[in-house]
Design an enzyme around this catalytic site. Sequence first.
Site, PDB file in Angstrom:
ATOM      1  N   LYS A  11       4.315   3.403  -2.073  1.00 13.88           N
ATOM      2  CA  LYS A  11       4.141   2.497  -3.220  1.00 13.88           C
ATOM      3  C   LYS A  11       4.589   3.135  -4.550  1.00 13.88           C
ATOM      4  O   LYS A  11       4.773   4.359  -4.631  1.00 13.88           O
ATOM      5  CB  LYS A  11       2.670   2.062  -3.275  1.00 13.88           C
ATOM      6  CG  LYS A  11       2.249   1.205  -2.069  1.00 13.88           C
ATOM      7  CD  LYS A  11       0.827   0.683  -2.225  1.00 13.88           C
ATOM      8  CE  LYS A  11       0.432  -0.226  -1.073  1.00 13.88           C
ATOM      9  NZ  LYS A  11      -0.936  -0.781  -1.228  1.00 13.88           N
ATOM     10  N   TYR A  51       2.927 -10.223   0.050  1.00 12.60           N
ATOM     11  CA  TYR A  51       1.457 -10.211  -0.005  1.00 12.60           C
ATOM     12  C   TYR A  51       0.860 -11.623  -0.032  1.00 12.60           C
ATOM     13  O   TYR A  51      -0.277 -11.804  -0.474  1.00 12.60           O
ATOM     14  CB  TYR A  51       0.985  -9.405  -1.218  1.00 12.60           C
ATOM     15  CG  TYR A  51       1.027  -7.903  -0.991  1.00 12.60           C
ATOM     16  CD1 TYR A  51       0.223  -7.291  -0.034  1.00 12.60           C
ATOM     17  CD2 TYR A  51       1.864  -7.084  -1.742  1.00 12.60           C
ATOM     18  CE1 TYR A  51       0.253  -5.925   0.187  1.00 12.60           C
ATOM     19  CE2 TYR A  51       1.905  -5.705  -1.533  1.00 12.60           C
ATOM     20  CZ  TYR A  51       1.092  -5.133  -0.570  1.00 12.60           C
ATOM     21  OH  TYR A  51       1.119  -3.775  -0.363  1.00 12.60           O
ATOM     22  N   PHE A  59      -7.449  -9.849  -6.634  1.00 18.35           N
ATOM     23  CA  PHE A  59      -6.574  -8.732  -6.980  1.00 18.35           C
ATOM     24  C   PHE A  59      -5.085  -9.046  -6.816  1.00 18.35           C
ATOM     25  O   PHE A  59      -4.234  -8.215  -7.102  1.00 18.35           O
ATOM     26  CB  PHE A  59      -6.937  -7.482  -6.150  1.00 18.35           C
ATOM     27  CG  PHE A  59      -6.857  -7.653  -4.645  1.00 18.35           C
ATOM     28  CD1 PHE A  59      -5.644  -7.572  -3.982  1.00 18.35           C
ATOM     29  CD2 PHE A  59      -8.007  -7.886  -3.891  1.00 18.35           C
ATOM     30  CE1 PHE A  59      -5.554  -7.714  -2.599  1.00 18.35           C
ATOM     31  CE2 PHE A  59      -7.932  -8.042  -2.502  1.00 18.35           C
ATOM     32  CZ  PHE A  59      -6.703  -7.949  -1.858  1.00 18.35           C
ATOM     33  N   ARG A  87      -2.224   3.767  10.109  1.00 18.30           N
ATOM     34  CA  ARG A  87      -3.388   3.415   9.279  1.00 18.30           C
ATOM     35  C   ARG A  87      -4.398   4.563   9.245  1.00 18.30           C
ATOM     36  O   ARG A  87      -5.086   4.769   8.234  1.00 18.30           O
ATOM     37  CB  ARG A  87      -4.004   2.096   9.748  1.00 18.30           C
ATOM     38  CG  ARG A  87      -3.074   0.911   9.416  1.00 18.30           C
ATOM     39  CD  ARG A  87      -3.697  -0.424   9.711  1.00 18.30           C
ATOM     40  NE  ARG A  87      -4.817  -0.752   8.853  1.00 18.30           N
ATOM     41  CZ  ARG A  87      -4.736  -1.415   7.693  1.00 18.30           C
ATOM     42  NH1 ARG A  87      -3.559  -1.796   7.218  1.00 18.30           N
ATOM     43  NH2 ARG A  87      -5.818  -1.697   6.993  1.00 18.30           N
ATOM     44  N   THR A  93      -8.570   1.746   2.497  1.00 20.04           N
ATOM     45  CA  THR A  93      -7.872   1.139   1.351  1.00 20.04           C
ATOM     46  C   THR A  93      -8.182   1.856   0.038  1.00 20.04           C
ATOM     47  O   THR A  93      -7.278   2.153  -0.744  1.00 20.04           O
ATOM     48  CB  THR A  93      -8.255  -0.357   1.237  1.00 20.04           C
ATOM     49  OG1 THR A  93      -8.039  -0.977   2.502  1.00 20.04           O
ATOM     50  CG2 THR A  93      -7.431  -1.049   0.171  1.00 20.04           C
ATOM     51  N   ARG A 104      -4.220   8.468   1.393  1.00 13.20           N
ATOM     52  CA  ARG A 104      -4.870   7.784   0.270  1.00 13.20           C
ATOM     53  C   ARG A 104      -5.940   8.647  -0.395  1.00 13.20           C
ATOM     54  O   ARG A 104      -6.130   8.569  -1.616  1.00 13.20           O
ATOM     55  CB  ARG A 104      -5.439   6.445   0.751  1.00 13.20           C
ATOM     56  CG  ARG A 104      -4.322   5.402   0.948  1.00 13.20           C
ATOM     57  CD  ARG A 104      -4.772   4.228   1.744  1.00 13.20           C
ATOM     58  NE  ARG A 104      -3.894   3.064   1.594  1.00 13.20           N
ATOM     59  CZ  ARG A 104      -4.061   1.928   2.238  1.00 13.20           C
ATOM     60  NH1 ARG A 104      -5.071   1.791   3.082  1.00 13.20           N
ATOM     61  NH2 ARG A 104      -3.232   0.922   2.053  1.00 13.20           N
ATOM     62  N   ASN A 114      -2.841   2.914  -4.265  1.00 16.82           N
ATOM     63  CA  ASN A 114      -3.283   3.762  -3.148  1.00 16.82           C
ATOM     64  C   ASN A 114      -2.128   4.335  -2.315  1.00 16.82           C
ATOM     65  O   ASN A 114      -2.297   4.680  -1.152  1.00 16.82           O
ATOM     66  CB  ASN A 114      -4.287   2.996  -2.283  1.00 16.82           C
ATOM     67  CG  ASN A 114      -3.705   1.715  -1.732  1.00 16.82           C
ATOM     68  OD1 ASN A 114      -2.537   1.414  -1.926  1.00 16.82           O
ATOM     69  ND2 ASN A 114      -4.528   0.954  -1.035  1.00 16.82           N
ATOM     70  N   HIS A 117       1.328   1.668   2.235  1.00 19.59           N
ATOM     71  CA  HIS A 117       0.999   0.437   2.978  1.00 19.59           C
ATOM     72  C   HIS A 117       1.334   0.650   4.441  1.00 19.59           C
ATOM     73  O   HIS A 117       2.318   1.316   4.765  1.00 19.59           O
ATOM     74  CB  HIS A 117       1.820  -0.753   2.457  1.00 19.59           C
ATOM     75  CG  HIS A 117       1.790  -1.943   3.384  1.00 19.59           C
ATOM     76  ND1 HIS A 117       0.799  -2.896   3.328  1.00 19.59           N
ATOM     77  CD2 HIS A 117       2.600  -2.302   4.425  1.00 19.59           C
ATOM     78  CE1 HIS A 117       1.011  -3.798   4.293  1.00 19.59           C
ATOM     79  NE2 HIS A 117       2.099  -3.469   4.968  1.00 19.59           N
ATOM     80  N   GLU A 128       6.579  -8.231   8.933  1.00 21.10           N
ATOM     81  CA  GLU A 128       6.896  -7.379   7.781  1.00 21.10           C
ATOM     82  C   GLU A 128       8.222  -6.633   7.978  1.00 21.10           C
ATOM     83  O   GLU A 128       9.001  -6.477   7.038  1.00 21.10           O
ATOM     84  CB  GLU A 128       5.752  -6.393   7.524  1.00 21.10           C
ATOM     85  CG  GLU A 128       4.492  -7.085   7.032  1.00 21.10           C
ATOM     86  CD  GLU A 128       3.323  -6.138   6.781  1.00 21.10           C
ATOM     87  OE1 GLU A 128       2.337  -6.584   6.160  1.00 21.10           O
ATOM     88  OE2 GLU A 128       3.377  -4.965   7.215  1.00 21.10           O
TER      89      GLU A 128
HETATM   90  N1  UDP Z   1      -6.047  -4.077  -3.184  1.00 23.12           N
HETATM   91  C1  UDP Z   1      -6.564  -4.090  -4.479  1.00 23.12           C
HETATM   92  N2  UDP Z   1      -7.889  -4.363  -4.656  1.00 23.12           N
HETATM   93  C2  UDP Z   1      -8.736  -4.613  -3.619  1.00 23.12           C
HETATM   94  C3  UDP Z   1      -8.217  -4.601  -2.307  1.00 23.12           C
HETATM   95  C4  UDP Z   1      -6.876  -4.320  -2.129  1.00 23.12           C
HETATM   96  O1  UDP Z   1      -5.832  -3.879  -5.443  1.00 23.12           O
HETATM   97  O2  UDP Z   1      -9.937  -4.849  -3.849  1.00 23.12           O
HETATM   98  C5  UDP Z   1      -4.605  -3.797  -2.969  1.00 23.12           C
HETATM   99  C6  UDP Z   1      -4.335  -2.402  -2.406  1.00 23.12           C
HETATM  100  O3  UDP Z   1      -3.122  -1.910  -2.963  1.00 23.12           O
HETATM  101  C7  UDP Z   1      -4.208  -2.694  -0.915  1.00 23.12           C
HETATM  102  C8  UDP Z   1      -3.489  -4.049  -0.941  1.00 23.12           C
HETATM  103  O4  UDP Z   1      -4.080  -4.721  -2.043  1.00 23.12           O
HETATM  104  O5  UDP Z   1      -3.493  -1.689  -0.225  1.00 23.12           O
HETATM  105  C9  UDP Z   1      -3.643  -4.892   0.304  1.00 23.12           C
HETATM  106  O6  UDP Z   1      -5.025  -5.016   0.582  1.00 23.12           O
HETATM  107  P1  UDP Z   1      -5.583  -4.891   2.079  1.00 23.12           P
HETATM  108  O7  UDP Z   1      -6.966  -5.407   2.086  1.00 23.12           O
HETATM  109  O8  UDP Z   1      -4.606  -5.515   3.025  1.00 23.12           O
HETATM  110  O9  UDP Z   1      -5.661  -3.302   2.300  1.00 23.12           O
HETATM  111  P2  UDP Z   1      -4.771  -2.337   3.208  1.00 23.12           P
HETATM  112  O10 UDP Z   1      -4.414  -3.074   4.468  1.00 23.12           O
HETATM  113  O11 UDP Z   1      -3.549  -1.968   2.390  1.00 23.12           O
HETATM  114  O12 UDP Z   1      -5.650  -1.150   3.450  1.00 23.12           O
HETATM  115 MG    MG Z   2      -3.461  -4.941   4.657  1.00 24.71          MG
END
Ligand code: UDP
Ligand code: MG
Length: 140
Positions: A11, A51, A59, A87, A93, A104, A114, A117, A128
Amino acid sequence: MASERTLSIIKPDATERNLTGQIIARLEGAGLRVIAQKRVWWKKKDAKKFYDVHKDQPFYKDLVAFMTSGPIVVQVLEGEDAIAKNREVMGATSPVDAAPGTIRKDFGVNIERNSAHGSDSPETAKKEIAFLFSKKEIVG
Ligand code: UDP
Ligand code: MG
């Protein structure tokens, strides 16, 4: 578990701090192979589409602004159990919740910025990967 493919993104917070190589080293160290890679700078429409699943989340708007704030490195990773493994290497996250030694935890700034992705299921990974790469760009 058979070999799988997943979509990874380094990112803007990480490319900005010159962490691309360190993040790739973590992925490769976990046995994942980079079989496609490019650096791109998303337009708003790209980030919004990628997204879209989060469009009703509070968010979403900030996330789209963040993901278009600088260049990203997009990759297809291949390996045994690649989706879960990626992951696991990324961590939770939020850097606050992420396990020690994860990308992360070590590089993430906050829950939004973070650093990485990773796709969350085989269906998402397929979608994707197709969004970002043509078949001939993927060389396994
Ligand atoms: N995100 C954020 N605030 C939140 C949750 C997620 O800004 O409360 C952002 C963060 O960059 C995250 C992305 O949105 O990686 C996608 O969220 P997701 O829940 O899919 O998390 P991930 O799969 O990336 O762990
Ligand atoms: Mg996700």
